[in-house]
Design a protein around this motif. Structure first.
Motif, PDB file in Angstrom:
ATOM      1  N   LYS A 385     -13.702  83.989  25.140  1.00  0.00           N
ATOM      2  CA  LYS A 385     -14.850  84.520  26.103  1.00  0.00           C
ATOM      3  C   LYS A 385     -14.115  85.344  27.074  1.00  0.00           C
ATOM      4  O   LYS A 385     -14.590  86.457  27.791  1.00  0.00           O
ATOM      5  CB  LYS A 385     -15.605  83.500  26.836  1.00  0.00           C
ATOM      6  CG  LYS A 385     -16.843  84.068  27.671  1.00  0.00           C
ATOM      7  CD  LYS A 385     -17.365  82.960  28.152  1.00  0.00           C
ATOM      8  CE  LYS A 385     -18.418  83.389  29.224  1.00  0.00           C
ATOM      9  NZ  LYS A 385     -19.601  82.354  29.541  1.00  0.00           N
ATOM     10  N   ILE A 386     -12.727  84.853  27.493  1.00  0.00           N
ATOM     11  CA  ILE A 386     -11.989  85.569  28.534  1.00  0.00           C
ATOM     12  C   ILE A 386     -11.226  86.705  28.059  1.00  0.00           C
ATOM     13  O   ILE A 386     -11.240  87.762  28.640  1.00  0.00           O
ATOM     14  CB  ILE A 386     -10.931  84.625  29.317  1.00  0.00           C
ATOM     15  CG1 ILE A 386     -11.879  83.398  29.875  1.00  0.00           C
ATOM     16  CG2 ILE A 386     -10.138  85.278  30.205  1.00  0.00           C
ATOM     17  CD1 ILE A 386     -10.725  82.487  30.371  1.00  0.00           C
ATOM     18  N   LEU A 387     -10.598  86.507  26.825  1.00  0.00           N
ATOM     19  CA  LEU A 387      -9.611  87.635  26.472  1.00  0.00           C
ATOM     20  C   LEU A 387     -10.575  88.675  25.462  1.00  0.00           C
ATOM     21  O   LEU A 387     -10.114  89.771  25.490  1.00  0.00           O
ATOM     22  CB  LEU A 387      -8.437  86.951  25.361  1.00  0.00           C
ATOM     23  CG  LEU A 387      -7.734  86.018  26.289  1.00  0.00           C
ATOM     24  CD1 LEU A 387      -6.729  85.293  25.352  1.00  0.00           C
ATOM     25  CD2 LEU A 387      -7.017  86.619  27.373  1.00  0.00           C
ATOM     26  N   CYS A 388     -11.428  88.122  24.811  1.00  0.00           N
ATOM     27  CA  CYS A 388     -12.274  88.954  23.947  1.00  0.00           C
ATOM     28  C   CYS A 388     -13.763  88.824  23.909  1.00  0.00           C
ATOM     29  O   CYS A 388     -14.378  88.409  23.305  1.00  0.00           O
ATOM     30  CB  CYS A 388     -11.813  88.671  22.366  1.00  0.00           C
ATOM     31  SG  CYS A 388     -10.121  88.788  21.744  1.00  0.00           S
ATOM     32  N   PRO A 389     -14.297  89.301  25.097  1.00  0.00           N
ATOM     33  CA  PRO A 389     -15.816  89.166  25.404  1.00  0.00           C
ATOM     34  C   PRO A 389     -16.460  89.894  24.368  1.00  0.00           C
ATOM     35  O   PRO A 389     -17.735  89.104  24.113  1.00  0.00           O
ATOM     36  CB  PRO A 389     -15.990  89.735  26.644  1.00  0.00           C
ATOM     37  CG  PRO A 389     -14.680  90.697  26.758  1.00  0.00           C
ATOM     38  CD  PRO A 389     -13.607  90.223  26.087  1.00  0.00           C
ATOM     39  N   LYS A 390     -16.203  90.829  23.790  1.00  0.00           N
ATOM     40  CA  LYS A 390     -17.212  91.464  22.740  1.00  0.00           C
ATOM     41  C   LYS A 390     -17.251  90.549  21.528  1.00  0.00           C
ATOM     42  O   LYS A 390     -18.117  90.409  20.902  1.00  0.00           O
ATOM     43  CB  LYS A 390     -16.714  92.978  22.427  1.00  0.00           C
ATOM     44  CG  LYS A 390     -16.688  93.858  23.633  1.00  0.00           C
ATOM     45  CD  LYS A 390     -16.404  95.294  23.212  1.00  0.00           C
ATOM     46  CE  LYS A 390     -16.336  96.222  24.549  1.00  0.00           C
ATOM     47  NZ  LYS A 390     -16.091  97.728  24.230  1.00  0.00           N
TER      48      LYS A 390
END
Length: 403
Positions: A385-390
């Motif tokens: 969720k922090i590094l790859c929100p998409k």
């Protein structure tokens, strides 16, 4: 730990000898080698800082992570982050030049912080392992714990107090008790660095006892899982003998209707939560359901829940096995060489070998963010969720079971 002058074997020989050693390596090495060493040291510090920041941010952003077990992960991440943010940067110039340029006052502060943070990191590992041990082998009593002793904040504070008392008084007051200092003005290491008896006693409390404790917890977890595997099929999934008992347990969520547990650490509470009425629609009225059907329904639900808990406990056991191995590999070489070096006054251990084991010890602080949280689904999803929100949003919209 500890820091401890890389040119210790030249004590008493003055600044010239101190300047002749860098990382235990003579300064005749080319500038390219020194640049490479500096790059590797800075890289390790950055990995340590960023990895532990990620754990702290995950804990802050995901409210579902804020339960008892994960507070210990947070405590570990804080100590390891401080190692990368404070201890490593101050040590790199000293390691590359062999000379401490920041004064005695900052040297004392650095020594206190380094010993404190590394010791707190070890004690946090023991606390995490002990918490997992209780959650797997004593699930009922673990869930029912009440009072101040079960408060994670109290345990976290106790970790820091014990770590402070182990080395810090000796760092601050050793020279005052002895009446003189054995550390040169341009060096920075603890006064007791050559005291074999103190090092042996302190290392026992800092390394040997924690290692044996973590290994003990891990072995008992494996034995408990093996015992449940041998007897689970005949005992854990035996249908109830009473229709009234069957009706009492019909509130168990049916397989497929119950949501997956939040993470592996929650395995201890899965059975306890399942006793609560989840949806009344799961249970037909007593007049509509025969005792035989109720027995069958309970048996299927209970077996499913028991098997799920067993699988989660297996994951916990595997993660603890990795913890034991990584902790032993990173700490054992340094601890043993420190004791041997103290016994022979630094004449039987080459400086470069000692320096390698010293950085290997710090390597454990950079590995912890990957060895601990990445073993659990909840932390992995928080990292995503922090590094790859998409990508995280795509998984959620696709109804992928992320929690």
């Amino acid at each position: 730990i500890h820091i401890q002058g890389v040119s210790i074997s030249f004590l008493g020989s003055g600044t010239a000898a101190a300047d002749a050693v860098s990382l235990g390596l003579p300064l005749r090495f080319s500038l390219g080698v020194l640049v490479l060493l500096a790059f590797l040291m800075v890289l390790l510090a950055l990995v340590t800082i960023l990895g532990n920041i990620l754990v702290i941010l995950a804990f802050i952003m995901d409210r579902n992570l804020r339960h008892r077990s994960n507070y210990f992960f947070l405590n570990l991440a804080i100590s390891d982050f401080a190692v990368g943010a404070f201890c490593m940067p101050l040590y790199i110039p000293y390691a590359l030049t062999g000379t401490w340029h920041l004064g005695r006052g900052l040297c004392k502060i650095w020594l206190v912080m380094d010993y404190l943070l590394c010791t707190a990191s070890v004690f946090n590992i023991v606390l995490i392992s002990y918490d997992r041990f209780l959650s797997v082998t004593k699930a009922v009593s673990y869930r029912a714990q009440q009072g101040i002793t079960s408060n994670p904040v109290v345990k976290m504070v106790a970790i820091w107090v014990f770590a402070l008392l182990l080395y810090c008084p000796a760092i601050l007051f050793w020279e005052h008790v002895a009446g003189h200092s054995v550390v040169a003005a341009d060096q920075c290491y603890a006064e007791f660095f050559d005291n074999w008896y103190f090092l042996l006693c302190a290392s026992t409390l800092e390394f040997f006892v924690p290692l044996l404790s973590v290994a003990y917890f891990n072995v008992h977890i494996f034995h408990d899982i093996q015992r449940r595997q041998r007897h689970g099929s005949t005992q854990d999934c035996e249908p109830p003998r009473s229709s009234s008992l069957s009706w009492r347990f019909c509130f168990l969520p049916r397989p497929g209707e119950s949501s997956p547990p939040t993470e592996a650490e929650d395995s201890v509470s899965s059975l306890t939560r399942s006793w609560r009425p989840a949806v009344m629609g799961n249970c037909p009225s007593p007049t509509q359901t025969s005792p035989t059907a109720l027995k069958k329904d309970f048996s299927v639900s209970f077996c499913s829940r028991t098997g799920s808990k067993l699988q989660r406990d297996k994951k916990i056991a595997k993660s603890l096995a990795i913890i034991v191995c990584a902790f032993a590999i990173c700490w054992a070489p340094y601890t043993l060489l420190m004791i041997i070096r103290g016994a022979c006054q630094g004449t039987c251990v080459h400086n470069s070998l000692y320096e390698i084991t010293f950085w290997l010890l710090w390597l454990n602080s950079s590995l912890n963010p990957f060895l601990y949280p990445l073993c659990h689904m909840r932390f992995r999803m928080a990292f995503m969720k922090i590094l790859c929100p998409k990508k995280f949003a795509t998984l959620r919209s696709g109804n992928t079971p992320s929690f």
